[in-house]
Every structure is written in structure tokens, then in C-alpha cells.
Design a protein around this motif. Structure first.
Motif, short mmCIF file in Angstrom:
data_model
loop_
_atom_site.label_atom_id
_atom_site.label_comp_id
_atom_site.label_asym_id
_atom_site.label_seq_id
_atom_site.Cartn_x
_atom_site.Cartn_y
_atom_site.Cartn_z
N UNK A 189 17.23 -8.48 -7.07
CA UNK A 189 16.36 -7.32 -6.92
C UNK A 189 17.08 -6.02 -6.69
N UNK A 190 16.50 -5.03 -6.68
CA UNK A 190 17.05 -3.81 -6.58
C UNK A 190 16.22 -2.94 -5.88
N UNK A 191 16.58 -2.07 -4.98
CA UNK A 191 15.61 -0.96 -4.28
C UNK A 191 15.85 0.23 -4.62
N UNK A 192 14.92 1.14 -4.94
CA UNK A 192 15.15 2.55 -5.27
C UNK A 192 14.12 3.34 -4.26
N UNK A 193 14.74 4.48 -3.94
CA UNK A 193 14.24 5.34 -3.14
C UNK A 193 13.11 6.17 -3.90
N UNK A 194 12.00 6.60 -3.37
CA UNK A 194 10.84 7.47 -4.09
C UNK A 194 11.32 8.62 -3.83
N UNK A 195 11.58 9.46 -4.67
CA UNK A 195 12.05 10.79 -4.56
C UNK A 195 10.97 11.99 -4.70
N UNK A 196 9.79 11.48 -5.64
CA UNK A 196 8.68 12.24 -5.66
C UNK A 196 7.57 11.30 -6.20
N UNK A 197 6.48 11.53 -5.65
CA UNK A 197 5.42 10.42 -5.82
C UNK A 197 3.90 11.36 -6.36
N UNK A 198 3.19 10.63 -6.95
CA UNK A 198 1.68 11.17 -7.30
C UNK A 198 1.04 9.94 -7.21
N UNK A 199 -0.29 9.79 -6.40
CA UNK A 199 -1.14 8.78 -6.41
C UNK A 199 -2.48 9.28 -6.93
N UNK A 200 -3.36 8.68 -7.82
CA UNK A 200 -4.76 9.09 -8.04
C UNK A 200 -5.43 8.75 -6.68
N UNK A 201 -6.48 9.79 -6.46
CA UNK A 201 -7.16 9.69 -5.32
C UNK A 201 -7.87 8.39 -5.23
N UNK A 202 -8.26 7.78 -6.31
CA UNK A 202 -8.66 6.56 -6.13
C UNK A 202 -8.10 5.49 -7.17
N UNK A 203 -7.12 4.86 -6.85
CA UNK A 203 -6.44 4.11 -7.77
C UNK A 203 -7.16 2.70 -7.77
N UNK A 204 -7.58 2.38 -8.94
CA UNK A 204 -8.15 1.06 -9.20
C UNK A 204 -7.20 0.18 -10.03
N UNK A 205 -6.89 -1.11 -9.50
CA UNK A 205 -6.18 -1.81 -10.43
C UNK A 205 -6.79 -3.33 -10.30
N UNK A 206 -6.75 -3.79 -11.60
CA UNK A 206 -7.33 -5.13 -11.83
C UNK A 206 -6.64 -6.10 -10.97
N UNK A 207 -7.29 -7.15 -10.57
CA UNK A 207 -6.61 -8.13 -9.90
C UNK A 207 -7.29 -9.32 -9.78
#
Length: 106
Positions: free
Chosen positions: A88-106
Motif C-alpha cells: 500500500x501507499x499513502x498519498x496526501x491530497x494537495x487539491x480536490x474537487x468533489x461533485x455536489x452530489x456524487x453518486x457511485x454505483x454500488x
């Protein structure tokens, strides 16, 4: 700062059905034990391998989980499906954008 965990691996031949069926219970147990878990995405790569992407609140939460994951019975049971791991590796989030309504099939 948010951290993303990347775990690349292959599962045992013939294990896919159980591997996928056990995933929701494993993730629920992971979230109960490690509340810093914000999201999880299991992806299949073109070469047949898998990449597990887990979003953590911070580095401390990611590291705690990495050290103690096998102490959670549902997680330890799910990990038995892994035949070969690239670690495994861990990476730090330097910048992000998330849709207001993130819908993911599950």
C-alpha cells in the motif's frame, strides 16, 4: 490533510464471487473501527488486478488502519482472498474537487 490509500493486488483464482460479496461487510467493519475512513473505491484494472482506493481524514487515520487492519475480523477474513500484493501507499491530497452530489454505483 486528507490522505488517499492505494493498494494494488491480485486475488486467488476462483475467489472473485466471495471477494465481492464480502466487501460491503468488510467496509462497514472498517468504518466502525476506523471512523477516519471517508470513502472507499474498489477498482479492477485492465490486466485483471485490483486497486483499492480508500480516502482517509488524515495521515494518522490511514497509518492506524494500516497497522491494525488485521485486528478487525471482517477485514482479516476479506484479506485472505489476496494472492499477491504490491503493498500500500499513502498519498496526501494537495487539491480536490468533489461533485455536489456524487453518486457511485454500488
Amino acid at each position: 490533510m486528507m490522505v488517499i490509500e492505494l493498494a494494488r493486488f491480485r486475488i486467488h483464482d476462483g475467489a472473485e464471487e466471495e471477494f465481492l460479496a464480502e466487501r460491503p461487510g468488510m467496509i462497514a467493519a472498517l468504518r466502525r473501527r476506523f471512523p477516519g475512513c471517508l470513502a472507499a473505491f474498489l477498482t479492477r484494472e485492465d490486466d485483471g488486478g485490483w486497486l483499492d482506493v480508500i480516502v482517509w481524514r488524515d495521515a494518522e487515520a490511514a497509518e492506524e488502519s494500516a497497522q491494525l487492519i488485521t485486528t478487525v475480523p471482517e477485514c482479516a477474513a476479506w484479506l485472505r482472498h489476496i494472492a499477491d500484493s504490491s503493498g500500500i501507499r499513502h498519498v496526501s491530497v494537495a487539491d480536490s474537487w468533489v461533485a455536489e452530489r456524487l453518486v457511485v454505483a454500488g
